[in-house]
Enzyme design. Structure first.
Site, PDB file in Angstrom:
ATOM      1  N   SER A 150       6.508  23.275  -2.489  1.00  0.00           N
ATOM      2  CA  SER A 150       5.491  22.630  -3.327  1.00  0.00           C
ATOM      3  C   SER A 150       6.076  21.825  -4.492  1.00  0.00           C
ATOM      4  O   SER A 150       5.552  20.746  -4.797  1.00  0.00           O
ATOM      5  CB  SER A 150       4.486  23.667  -3.842  1.00  0.00           C
TER       6      SER A 150
ATOM      7  N   ASP B 104       1.157  30.666  -7.290  1.00  0.00           N
ATOM      8  CA  ASP B 104       1.539  31.008  -5.924  1.00  0.00           C
ATOM      9  C   ASP B 104       2.668  32.041  -5.932  1.00  0.00           C
ATOM     10  O   ASP B 104       3.804  31.742  -5.554  1.00  0.00           O
ATOM     11  CB  ASP B 104       1.971  29.725  -5.199  1.00  0.00           C
TER      12      ASP B 104
END
Length: 281
Positions: A101, A165
């Site tokens: 990410s 996350d």
């Protein structure tokens, strides 16, 4: 912490998470004003899918390996497929490297946007610094991602996205992510947040959702993709995101991409896509 994301890099949960991440950033970039992106548990940036650790479970073959075979795709899925096989870097197709990410965000955002990437493990943070070197506006911080919510929010740009996350290695991680979302939204009520969670057999996911429904927060959108029944004992059955303050009509717009991805990755059509308001406006 012993967690290393390389064991799971490029799996179906990464595909799901990164389709949604890039779609959210795309909506934010539709306005010219600078934005702020915070990744609380960023990882190392690039993952070698041919390494011993990655090949141990070979999870990418059931995730990005299948997704890259899709020839006709909706715009949000095509954006993701282009990003993970971009000729701007050594492509994932030719080298079997997969971008996490922070790399996807750093490559996607504009020069005037600001990016803060937080990673607790020293070796992973050092690798992340190498992965993002030369990109202006990017700060890599070796530290506690949850503490970063207090440090960096609210941002001066007053628009942007926070990705929460964590690895869910700790037994109390579900409680921590709930507290993190509550803290983040108390400091930045109009900010956009994306909270990732695993879907496994058990009631942790349901408890998190019920608690958030009773938290007083508003505008929470549930975006889930599962490749096995929720009660399967095999392990990770699905991938979930709770998106706070999502873009207008995002629930309808993201659905085609996730349904296409699910069709490619789910064996025998198991699981499915679940998009619904956990808490409406």
């Amino acid at each position: 912490m012993n967690y290393r994301h390389v064991f799971h890099a490029g799996n179906f949960a990464d595909v799901h998470k990164h389709i949604v991440l890039l779609a959210l950033l795309d909506r934010l970039k539709r306005k010219p004003k600078p934005l702020f992106y915070l990744d609380t548990h960023a990882g190392r940036g690039w993952y070698d899918l041919l390494s011993h650790d990655a090949l141990r479970g070979n999870e990418s073959q059931g995730g990005v390996g299948r997704a890259l075979r899709i020839t006709r795709a909706s715009p949000d899925l095509r954006r993701y497929l282009d990003a993970v096989s971009s000729p701007e870097e050594i492509s994932a197709i030719t080298t079997q490297r997969y971008p996490g990410s922070p790399v996807l965000a750093a490559r996607d955002l504009r020069p005037g946007d600001r990016i803060v990437l937080v990673e607790k493990q020293i070796a992973e943070a050092q690798a992340l610094e190498q992965a993002t070197r030369g990109r202006r506006g990017v700060s890599v911080v070796c530290g506690d991602g949850y503490a970063a919510l207090k440090t960096y929010l609210p941002p001066r740009e007053n628009r942007g996205l926070v990705l929460i996350d964590p690895p869910y290695e700790s037994e109390n991680e579900f409680a921590q992510v709930e507290k993190a979302l509550l803290l983040g939204m108390s400091r930045w009520p109009n900010g956009m947040f994306a909270l990732w969670y695993p879907i496994k057999a058990g009631r942790e996911t349901q408890r998190l959702q019920l608690s958030l429904q009773n938290s007083g927060l508003r505008k929470l959108l549930l975006v889930e993709l599962s490749v096995r029944p929720a009660d399967s004992p095999l392990g990770l059955n699905g991938s979930g995101l709770i998106v706070a303050n999502p873009p207008w009509q995002f629930d309808a717009e993201i659905a085609p991409a996730l349904r296409e991805a699910h069709a490619a990755m789910a064996e025998d059509g198991a699981g499915g896509v679940n998009i619904q308001w956990l808490v409406p406006e």
